[in-house]
Design an enzyme around this catalytic site. Structure first.
Site, mmCIF file in Angstrom:
data_model
loop_
_atom_site.group_PDB
_atom_site.id
_atom_site.type_symbol
_atom_site.label_atom_id
_atom_site.label_comp_id
_atom_site.label_asym_id
_atom_site.label_seq_id
_atom_site.Cartn_x
_atom_site.Cartn_y
_atom_site.Cartn_z
ATOM 1 N N TYR A 67 17.550 29.879 8.014
ATOM 2 C CA TYR A 67 16.404 30.623 8.552
ATOM 3 C C TYR A 67 16.496 30.776 10.069
ATOM 4 O O TYR A 67 16.868 29.837 10.782
ATOM 5 C CB TYR A 67 15.110 29.880 8.231
ATOM 6 C CG TYR A 67 14.595 30.129 6.835
ATOM 7 C CD1 TYR A 67 14.262 31.418 6.416
ATOM 8 C CD2 TYR A 67 14.422 29.088 5.946
ATOM 9 C CE1 TYR A 67 13.776 31.643 5.135
ATOM 10 C CE2 TYR A 67 13.937 29.301 4.664
ATOM 11 C CZ TYR A 67 13.615 30.589 4.271
ATOM 12 O OH TYR A 67 13.133 30.820 3.009
ATOM 13 N N MET A 85 12.788 24.414 2.806
ATOM 14 C CA MET A 85 11.923 23.613 1.927
ATOM 15 C C MET A 85 12.720 22.773 0.924
ATOM 16 O O MET A 85 12.407 21.606 0.687
ATOM 17 C CB MET A 85 10.938 24.520 1.171
ATOM 18 C CG MET A 85 9.910 23.732 0.393
ATOM 19 S SD MET A 85 8.821 24.765 -0.582
ATOM 20 C CE MET A 85 7.835 25.540 0.665
ATOM 21 N N LYS A 126 0.847 -1.199 0.000
ATOM 22 C CA LYS A 126 0.000 0.000 0.000
ATOM 23 C C LYS A 126 0.882 1.250 0.000
ATOM 24 O O LYS A 126 2.087 1.163 0.251
ATOM 25 C CB LYS A 126 -0.933 -0.012 1.216
ATOM 26 C CG LYS A 126 -0.241 0.046 2.569
ATOM 27 C CD LYS A 126 -1.245 -0.268 3.669
ATOM 28 C CE LYS A 126 -0.572 -0.454 5.008
ATOM 29 N NZ LYS A 126 -0.729 0.648 5.927
ATOM 30 N N ARG A 138 -9.850 0.071 15.647
ATOM 31 C CA ARG A 138 -9.588 0.982 14.532
ATOM 32 C C ARG A 138 -10.581 0.659 13.417
ATOM 33 O O ARG A 138 -11.468 1.414 13.123
ATOM 34 C CB ARG A 138 -8.126 0.819 14.070
ATOM 35 C CG ARG A 138 -7.686 1.865 13.098
ATOM 36 C CD ARG A 138 -6.204 1.757 12.762
ATOM 37 N NE ARG A 138 -5.852 0.537 12.061
ATOM 38 C CZ ARG A 138 -4.722 0.366 11.377
ATOM 39 N NH1 ARG A 138 -3.831 1.330 11.333
ATOM 40 N NH2 ARG A 138 -4.468 -0.774 10.758
#
Ligand SMILES: Cc1ncc(COP(=O)(O)O)c(C=O)c1O
Length: 332
Positions: free
Chosen positions: A221, A269, A41, A98
Site C-alpha cells: 500500500y 490487514m 488477566k 489510578r
C-alpha cells in the site's frame, strides 16, 4: 482444502507452558519467604488464561489475579477450589493515582483495633507501583514507605506491592506476596538490562507467495517501499488484524535460515512482505514459514520496533493464529 487447522492457518503461535512455569518458579524462589501469585488477566496477557492458569496451579501457584469479575468466574471453572482468585482494580493508592482507596478513604476505612475486630473482612492490602520498571525513580521508595505505613494499621492482613518489575527492586518491596504478570510471559522486568526471564512464545507466519522483483518495483500500500535493486520477496499471512502492528511497517523483521529478513513497505490487514533475497531460495517457498517471534527476537524486541511495550504485543496476539501449547514434552 487442508482438513488440519494447523495446515490452514496463516500463522502458528507456540506457547511454552513449561517456560511460564519455569519463570514463575524462578520468581517464587527470588521472593521467598514471600509468596508468588500469578496475574492472568486479559486471558493471561493473550496467551490463554485456562491453559496458563492450569499449568501454574499444577506447579503450586495458589493465588491468581484477574481484572474483572467475569474473568474470575470463567477462571473458577478451570482452577482447583484450593486456588484463590482475586479481582484487581481495588487497592490502596500510594502514588499511582489510578484506582484504589485515596488517603482520606483509607483513613476512614482503616481498622480501629485489630483488623480481625473490624466489620470489614480484609483479605489483603494491595498497592501498585507506578514506576517499578525504573529502579532509580524516587516514587518507588515513596510508594514503598507509604505502603509500609498503611500496612502497619493492618496487623497480619497479607500485603502486596510488587508486580513483575517491583520484584527486582529488592526484598523491601516483596511484603507478603508478589503479583507478577508480564515477567511470567517473557517480558523483561528490568528494561535496559539482560532479560532474566525465558521467552515463552514463538510465532511463525506462512509464506503465501514468493516473487522476483526488479529495481524500481514498489511494494505494498502507498507504494511506500521502492526496490533499490532486484530481489526476491515473500508475502506472509500475518497483518495488523493479527496484532502484527502497522507501526512495524518498514521496521519489523522476520528470520529464516538464521538470517534476518527486513519487512518491506507497509503492514496490511492480513499480510506483510519480507525481503528473502539473502536466503537460500529452497528455504523461502510458499507453504514454508518465516519466524516472526522467537528466542532471538522476542516480544520486547518486536515492541521496540513497533514503538510500544511487550505487554501490548502479547495482548494483541491474533485470534487467527493456530495455537500450540507446549507442556514439557507434550503438545496439547
Ligand atoms: C494492580 C496490578 N497488579 C499486578 C499487575 C501485573 O503487572 P506486571 O504485568 O507488570 O507484572 C498489574 C498489571 O497491570 C496490575 O494492574
Amino acid at each position: 482444502m487442508a482438513s488440519d487447522p494447523a495446515e490452514r492457518a496463516g500463522a502458528i503461535l507456540e506457547i511454552d507452558l513449561t517456560g511460564i512455569v519455569a519463570n514463575w518458579r524462578s520468581l517464587a524462589a527470588r521472593v521467598e519467604p514471600a509468596r508468588c501469585a500469578a496475574v492472568v488477566k486479559a486471558d493471561a496477557y493473550g496467551l490463554g488464561a485456562p491453559q496458563v492458569s492450569a499449568a501454574l496451579a499444577t506447579a503450586g501457584c495458589q493465588l491468581f489475579f484477574v481484572a474483572s469479575l467475569d474473568e474470575g468466574i470463567a477462571l473458577r471453572k478451570v482452577l482447583p477450589t484450593s486456588c484463590e482468585i482475586a479481582v484487581l482494580n481495588g487497592h490502596v493508592d500510594t502514588g499511582m493515582t489510578r484506582l484504589g482507596l485515596t488517603k482520606q478513604e483509607f483513613e476512614a476505612l482503616a481498622p480501629v483495633g485489630t483488623p480481625r475486630q473490624h466489620a470489614t473482612c480484609w483479605r489483603a492490602l494491595i498497592s501498585h507501583l507506578a514506576c517499578g520498571d525504573e529502579p532509580a525513580h524516587p516514587l518507588n521508595e515513596a510508594q514503598r514507605t507509604r505502603f509500609a505505613a498503611a500496612r502497619r494499621q493492618f496487623g497480619d492482613v497479607p500485603a502486596s506491592l510488587a508486580a513483575s518489575s517491583g520484584i527486582f527492586l529488592g526484598r523491601g518491596f516483596h511484603f507478603d506476596f508478589v503479583r507478577p504478570g508480564a515477567a511470567l510471559y517473557g517480558v523483561n522486568p528490568q528494561p535496559g538490562t539482560s532479560n532474566p526471564m525465558r521467552q515463552i512464545i514463538r510465532l511463525k507466519g506462512k509464506i503465501l507467495q514468493v516473487r522476483e522483483v526488479d529495481r524500481g518495483d514498489a511494494v505494498g500500500y502507498g507504494a511506500a517501499h521502492v526496490m533499490d535493486r532486484p530481489g526476491r520477496l515473500a508475502t506472509v499471512a500475518v497483518g495488523y488484524a493479527d496484532g502484527w502492528f502497522r507501526s512495524l511497517s518498514h521496521r519489523g523483521s522476520g528470520r529464516l535460515g538464521g538470517r534476518r529478513l527486513p519487512l518491506l513497505g507497509r503492514v496490511s490487514m492480513d499480510l506483510a512482505v519480507f525481503d528473502v533475497s539473502a536466503v537460500d531460495p529452497t528455504l523461502a517457498q510458499p507453504g514454508g514459514f518465516i519466524e516472526l517471534l522467537d528466542d532471538h527476537y522476542g516480544v520486547d524486541a518486536a515492541a521496540a520496533d513497533a514503538g510500544t511495550i511487550g505487554y501490548e504485543i502479547l495482548t494483541a496476539l491474533g485470534r487467527r493464529y493456530h495455537r500450540v501449547y507446549r507442556d514439557e514434552a507434550n503438545l496439547c
